[in-house]
Enzyme design. Structure first.
Site, PDB file in Angstrom:
ATOM      1  N   GLU A   1       1.654 -25.260  17.078  1.00  0.00           N
ATOM      2  CA  GLU A   1       0.539 -24.541  17.279  1.00  0.00           C
ATOM      3  C   GLU A   1      -0.622 -25.225  17.184  1.00  0.00           C
ATOM      4  O   GLU A   1      -0.780 -26.223  16.301  1.00  0.00           O
ATOM      5  CB  GLU A   1       0.384 -23.424  16.129  1.00  0.00           C
ATOM      6  CG  GLU A   1      -0.938 -22.564  16.216  1.00  0.00           C
ATOM      7  CD  GLU A   1      -0.842 -21.745  15.286  1.00  0.00           C
ATOM      8  OE1 GLU A   1      -1.635 -20.341  15.535  1.00  0.00           O
ATOM      9  OE2 GLU A   1      -0.365 -21.667  14.280  1.00  0.00           O
TER      10      GLU A   1
ATOM     11  N   LYS B   1      -1.562 -15.308  21.723  1.00  0.00           N
ATOM     12  CA  LYS B   1      -1.103 -14.951  20.160  1.00  0.00           C
ATOM     13  C   LYS B   1      -1.533 -13.366  20.318  1.00  0.00           C
ATOM     14  O   LYS B   1      -3.003 -13.135  20.206  1.00  0.00           O
ATOM     15  CB  LYS B   1      -1.576 -15.959  19.433  1.00  0.00           C
ATOM     16  CG  LYS B   1      -1.102 -15.471  17.827  1.00  0.00           C
ATOM     17  CD  LYS B   1      -1.673 -16.437  17.147  1.00  0.00           C
ATOM     18  CE  LYS B   1      -1.057 -16.500  15.427  1.00  0.00           C
ATOM     19  NZ  LYS B   1      -1.687 -17.361  14.486  1.00  0.00           N
TER      20      LYS B   1
ATOM     21  N   CYS C   1       3.245 -18.546  15.622  1.00  0.00           N
ATOM     22  CA  CYS C   1       3.189 -18.615  13.865  1.00  0.00           C
ATOM     23  C   CYS C   1       3.223 -17.082  13.387  1.00  0.00           C
ATOM     24  O   CYS C   1       4.239 -16.519  13.154  1.00  0.00           O
ATOM     25  CB  CYS C   1       1.607 -18.999  13.806  1.00  0.00           C
ATOM     26  SG  CYS C   1       1.410 -19.933  12.128  1.00  0.00           S
TER      27      CYS C   1
END
Length: 277
Positions: free
Chosen positions: A53, A126, A166
């Protein structure tokens, strides 16, 4: 109910690699570092390489991220990923990078995937934005980012691959929408406290409940401004066994996807077929 595919058409084995980085505050430093580590992974036989990331920048100054952010489809970061994929003839997963959004003061945290010819295959934004507060350590991604709104997967010669970034790791319902994936990719920059508590636990759980391999490239160490990330990039098999891990330092974690192992686990424990909703 899911109806998992037969894996007879897939390559029997394929090597994949997670790149672990300690990204700096400057794009050019991180670009050169990523290029070196991509080459290292390819030299070890990796057919797919995944970056962590925010591989291009970790900077406590949010204005630096906004200054670096690109329009979708053009810019030095995207050119770099396309060129690296084509140069090495590998699938390249660009961890995540900042892209401009339709809201002037917010960005997207975006993972871009490129095929062996350097052409872009998919984009994933995301979905879940991280928020954390403990003492003076605070994060609120929603202040500067716009969340994505859909799951994303793509097909390769060695299986169907699903994407997350994440904090998405904490939301199993996202991955259950991907329909019988063979490999989950989870680029991350986990904090040290949350990493120590939950990183391996959650990675193994997502692999087990989806009966798939998990590849998790991570940021590691202390970054500009004092932020510390947990590292421990991992490759995990569909039974939840950690096959490879790099706890500290920069480097690559290489593992082998095995179609036979997927078939074995899914035939012994056909949990995906037993889903009720």
């Amino acid at each position: 109910m899911l109806h998992p595919r037969s894996f007879s058409h897939l390559d029997a084995t394929a090597k994949v690699a997670a790149v672990q980085m300690n990204s700096a505050a400057e794009w050019t430093v991180n670009r050169d570092k990523a290029a070196r580590l991509i080459a290292e992974a390819v030299n070890q036989g990796a057919e797919l390489v995944a970056l962590p990331e925010y591989f291009p920048i970790i900077n406590p100054d949010e204005t630096a991220r906004f200054a670096l952010a690109e329009e979708d489809g053009q810019g030095p970061m995207q050119d770099f990923l396309a060129e690296q994929a084509q140069k090495h003839g590998t699938w390249l997963v660009g961890g995540s990078l900042p892209l401009k959004s339709y809201v002037e003061d917010k960005l997207t945290n975006t993972c871009l995937v490129y095929g062996t010819n350097g052409q872009r295959v998919v984009r994933y934004d995301k979905v879940h934005l991280f928020s954390y507060q403990k003492g003076e350590e605070r994060y609120n991604e929603a202040a500067t980012q716009i969340a994505g709104n859909q799951p994303v997967s793509f097909d390769t010669p060695f299986g169907r691959v699903g994407l997350g970034i994440c904090y998405d790791l904490r939301f199993p319902e996202l991955f259950r929408k991907l329909d019988a994936i063979d490999l989950l990719l989870l680029p991350a920059a986990f904090t040290v406290p949350t990493g120590k508590a939950h990183w391996e636990l959650l990675l193994r759980a997502r692999a087990v409940e989806n009966l798939c391999y998990m590849l998790a490239p991570a940021q590691v160490g202390e970054h500009a401004g004092g932020r510390k990330t947990y590292g421990h990039s991992m490759f995990i098999d569909p039974w939840g066994e950690v096959l490879a891990c790099q706890p500290d330092g920069e480097g690559v974690v290489v593992g082998e996807l095995q179609a036979a192992r997927l078939e074995e686990v899914r035939s012994q424990l056909p949990a995906l077929e037993h889903r009720r909703w």
